[in-house]
Scaffold this motif. Sequence first.
Motif, PDB file in Angstrom:
ATOM      1  N   SER A 102       0.842  -1.200   0.000  1.00  0.00           N
ATOM      2  CA  SER A 102       0.000   0.000   0.000  1.00  0.00           C
ATOM      3  C   SER A 102       0.875   1.247   0.000  1.00  0.00           C
ATOM      4  O   SER A 102       2.015   1.228   0.484  1.00  0.00           O
ATOM      5  N   PRO A 103       0.370   2.370  -0.511  1.00  0.00           N
ATOM      6  CA  PRO A 103       1.181   3.600  -0.584  1.00  0.00           C
ATOM      7  C   PRO A 103       1.480   4.230   0.765  1.00  0.00           C
ATOM      8  O   PRO A 103       2.315   5.128   0.847  1.00  0.00           O
ATOM      9  N   ILE A 104       0.810   3.779   1.831  1.00  0.00           N
ATOM     10  CA  ILE A 104       1.025   4.402   3.140  1.00  0.00           C
ATOM     11  C   ILE A 104       1.766   3.500   4.118  1.00  0.00           C
ATOM     12  O   ILE A 104       1.993   3.897   5.266  1.00  0.00           O
ATOM     13  N   TYR A 105       2.186   2.330   3.673  1.00  0.00           N
ATOM     14  CA  TYR A 105       2.812   1.369   4.581  1.00  0.00           C
ATOM     15  C   TYR A 105       4.079   1.949   5.216  1.00  0.00           C
ATOM     16  O   TYR A 105       4.356   1.724   6.392  1.00  0.00           O
ATOM     17  N   TYR A 106       4.872   2.691   4.431  1.00  0.00           N
ATOM     18  CA  TYR A 106       6.170   3.170   4.917  1.00  0.00           C
ATOM     19  C   TYR A 106       6.151   4.625   5.409  1.00  0.00           C
ATOM     20  O   TYR A 106       7.210   5.237   5.554  1.00  0.00           O
ATOM     21  N   LEU A 107       4.982   5.171   5.656  1.00  0.00           N
ATOM     22  CA  LEU A 107       4.931   6.541   6.175  1.00  0.00           C
ATOM     23  C   LEU A 107       5.701   6.660   7.485  1.00  0.00           C
ATOM     24  O   LEU A 107       5.693   5.743   8.311  1.00  0.00           O
ATOM     25  N   CYS A 108       6.374   7.798   7.678  1.00  0.00           N
ATOM     26  CA  CYS A 108       7.008   8.064   8.974  1.00  0.00           C
ATOM     27  C   CYS A 108       5.940   8.543   9.950  1.00  0.00           C
ATOM     28  O   CYS A 108       4.751   8.629   9.605  1.00  0.00           O
ATOM     29  N   GLY A 109       6.334   8.879  11.168  1.00  0.00           N
ATOM     30  CA  GLY A 109       5.368   9.304  12.177  1.00  0.00           C
ATOM     31  C   GLY A 109       4.591  10.541  11.759  1.00  0.00           C
ATOM     32  O   GLY A 109       3.362  10.598  11.890  1.00  0.00           O
ATOM     33  N   ALA A 110       5.289  11.549  11.241  1.00  0.00           N
ATOM     34  CA  ALA A 110       4.615  12.771  10.787  1.00  0.00           C
ATOM     35  C   ALA A 110       3.756  12.494   9.559  1.00  0.00           C
ATOM     36  O   ALA A 110       2.711  13.128   9.367  1.00  0.00           O
ATOM     37  N   GLY A 111       4.198  11.546   8.720  1.00  0.00           N
ATOM     38  CA  GLY A 111       3.398  11.157   7.560  1.00  0.00           C
ATOM     39  C   GLY A 111       2.088  10.522   7.987  1.00  0.00           C
ATOM     40  O   GLY A 111       1.036  10.742   7.369  1.00  0.00           O
ATOM     41  N   VAL A 112       2.122   9.715   9.040  1.00  0.00           N
ATOM     42  CA  VAL A 112       0.896   9.115   9.590  1.00  0.00           C
ATOM     43  C   VAL A 112      -0.027  10.213  10.103  1.00  0.00           C
ATOM     44  O   VAL A 112      -1.248  10.171   9.899  1.00  0.00           O
ATOM     45  N   VAL A 113       0.546  11.219  10.762  1.00  0.00           N
ATOM     46  CA  VAL A 113      -0.256  12.355  11.237  1.00  0.00           C
ATOM     47  C   VAL A 113      -0.919  13.064  10.063  1.00  0.00           C
ATOM     48  O   VAL A 113      -2.094  13.457  10.136  1.00  0.00           O
ATOM     49  N   PHE A 114      -0.195  13.216   8.963  1.00  0.00           N
ATOM     50  CA  PHE A 114      -0.768  13.882   7.791  1.00  0.00           C
ATOM     51  C   PHE A 114      -1.963  13.085   7.254  1.00  0.00           C
ATOM     52  O   PHE A 114      -2.982  13.670   6.850  1.00  0.00           O
ATOM     53  N   ALA A 115      -1.844  11.760   7.251  1.00  0.00           N
ATOM     54  CA  ALA A 115      -2.980  10.923   6.841  1.00  0.00           C
ATOM     55  C   ALA A 115      -4.160  11.133   7.799  1.00  0.00           C
ATOM     56  O   ALA A 115      -5.322  11.206   7.372  1.00  0.00           O
ATOM     57  N   LEU A 116      -3.855  11.243   9.105  1.00  0.00           N
ATOM     58  CA  LEU A 116      -4.905  11.440  10.108  1.00  0.00           C
ATOM     59  C   LEU A 116      -5.625  12.766   9.906  1.00  0.00           C
ATOM     60  O   LEU A 116      -6.866  12.817   9.939  1.00  0.00           O
ATOM     61  N   ILE A 117      -4.885  13.852   9.683  1.00  0.00           N
ATOM     62  CA  ILE A 117      -5.560  15.152   9.553  1.00  0.00           C
ATOM     63  C   ILE A 117      -6.293  15.263   8.219  1.00  0.00           C
ATOM     64  O   ILE A 117      -7.314  15.957   8.128  1.00  0.00           O
ATOM     65  N   ARG A 118      -5.802  14.568   7.194  1.00  0.00           N
ATOM     66  CA  ARG A 118      -6.569  14.528   5.933  1.00  0.00           C
ATOM     67  C   ARG A 118      -7.901  13.828   6.164  1.00  0.00           C
ATOM     68  O   ARG A 118      -8.953  14.271   5.684  1.00  0.00           O
ATOM     69  N   ALA A 119      -7.847  12.716   6.894  1.00  0.00           N
ATOM     70  CA  ALA A 119      -9.071  11.964   7.179  1.00  0.00           C
ATOM     71  C   ALA A 119     -10.014  12.761   8.077  1.00  0.00           C
ATOM     72  O   ALA A 119     -11.236  12.773   7.863  1.00  0.00           O
ATOM     73  N   LEU A 120      -9.455  13.441   9.075  1.00  0.00           N
ATOM     74  CA  LEU A 120     -10.279  14.217   9.998  1.00  0.00           C
ATOM     75  C   LEU A 120     -10.958  15.374   9.268  1.00  0.00           C
ATOM     76  O   LEU A 120     -12.156  15.633   9.473  1.00  0.00           O
ATOM     77  N   ARG A 121     -10.214  16.060   8.420  1.00  0.00           N
ATOM     78  CA  ARG A 121     -10.818  17.159   7.649  1.00  0.00           C
ATOM     79  C   ARG A 121     -11.958  16.639   6.769  1.00  0.00           C
ATOM     80  O   ARG A 121     -13.026  17.246   6.688  1.00  0.00           O
TER      81      ARG A 121
END
Length: 560
Positions: free
Chosen positions: A189-208
């Motif tokens: 998957s394109p998000i498997y190797y996200l770093c910690g801040a990258g995971v946060v970016f996925a979270l705030i995209r989802a939250l928005r």
Amino acid sequence: MASTKLWINKVPNQDLFHEFVTHGFFPPLLAKILINKGFSDIKSAYSFLYPQLSDFSDPFIIPDMKLAVARIAKAINSKEKIGIYGDSDADGIIGTFVLYDFLKNFTPFVEWLIPSKDIEGYGFHAKFLPYFKAKGITLIITVDVGISAYQTVNSAKALGIDVIITDHHEIITKPETFTITGKLTSPSSPIYYLCGAGVVFALIRALRSYLYSQGFFGNKKPPFLRKYLELIFLATLADMVPLSGENRLITFFGFRDLLNPFFPCTKVLLEKADLKYGLSEEDISYRVIPKLNSAGRLGHPEVVFQLLSSSDISSAEKYLYQIEILNQKRQVIEEETLKSATSQISEISKNSKFLFFILEGIPKGLLGLIANKLKNNYNLPVIVISQENEIAYGSIRSPSKINFLKILSQCKDLLIQFGGHKYALGFKIDKNFIPQLKTRLKELLKYHILDSPSTDLIYIDAEASLSELLYKDILFAFEQFHPYGEGHLPPVILLKNFEIKEIKVLKEKHSKLVLQKKDKELHAIYFNKLLEKKDISLIVGTPFINNFNRNLELKVEDVR
């Protein structure tokens, strides 16, 4: 001067090569490079070369994402107090700031805490739960930490505090709570190797997205997210995660956004880095990121958070000055520690399977840095332990041939705590068990065979003439390739069919070559080698864009 290195040509699949050239309209040289970089279809190759913001994947492919953002939305609507608990490296601090800054758009009831790794060691520690409870916090969101904090999560629940884990480390025992990590998706998957801040970016995209679907914004515009990419780019490069999938998108756009930074902190960081010839990933890796990491390594992560949250240039300069002093201190400690560790190695036996050091009084935040440098020097797994009273803290760095997380899991009966990645991890241990740990590791590593360093092998992605290399579409593609990093290295080119116009000696040890063919010229640099024309008929090197004049040049790896 005869070459002692073995050149190995990568041969692309010929059917795929034909498809890339005839249907994808790639120049043959570029087609070979892309195929040898692992691209097996035209669409993914074009997406890599010409990324779009719309290429970011659906963050809800993370299994717990919808439940997590619904819980955060409930906290916002109910005016609950939210606590953010972050790790103290550059990745964790940047992720903590991004989440904090984003949540402040919706609620004033947000607190952040980044414990000192020098005092506490790595981890989501239960000792801080009373602090959050006393502040009336009912939801804690971790950043870059907590993936295996099973007991701490249960302790939080007992106090009436919900926890959302955001992390990117390997899962040992998943906590019984909402857990946001790429590691719960497929490795492809394109998000498997996200770093910690990258995971946060996925979270705030989802939250928005979730808040928008609930009509939260009404007639207002949702918060602007693009601005965070310049910071998450820094975190992604700092944590050395593979630059594929969403990490490619983050670094592609974040790198280019730094040309006109949004945040005062990034403006000041780049200004003080004294980048005379424009921006490069090397400048970021060696002149910017070490400063961001140094404060956390020495137990002062809050100074980096204050730098990131600076609202003006003056404030940012004040905090950066404090960070630069800490970075100088870090450099001195690191140099002295490396000397001390190296002095313990009289001679590396051919049968040595790992290096094991016990050092006194070393800041915990520097253990990983020391271990990594020794690992690179000796191509062996390195365990560095800092002993304090009855409890010791260790950091491990291993060559990629050995999954040390799997090995250390076979020693968990000796450990208080452990976690991390396959090749970079940490642990906490009672000092009385250190001899047993060393003995156990010796037994477990007995049958592991490490390859000798591959310095004598050069894998060639494509052959090219000078005119091919300077073709305008190739030049544009090389511009697009940046930034390079883990898992995305510059292509290695075998250059043929050229004449040597001139060789200059730089600083008495480097060779600067001017290559030509008809009206075409290409400059090449061979560091730490003095060459003569008679030595050269073929050149292997990596192309790069000279930031001073924007011309393509070649960094020479070997000649024949």
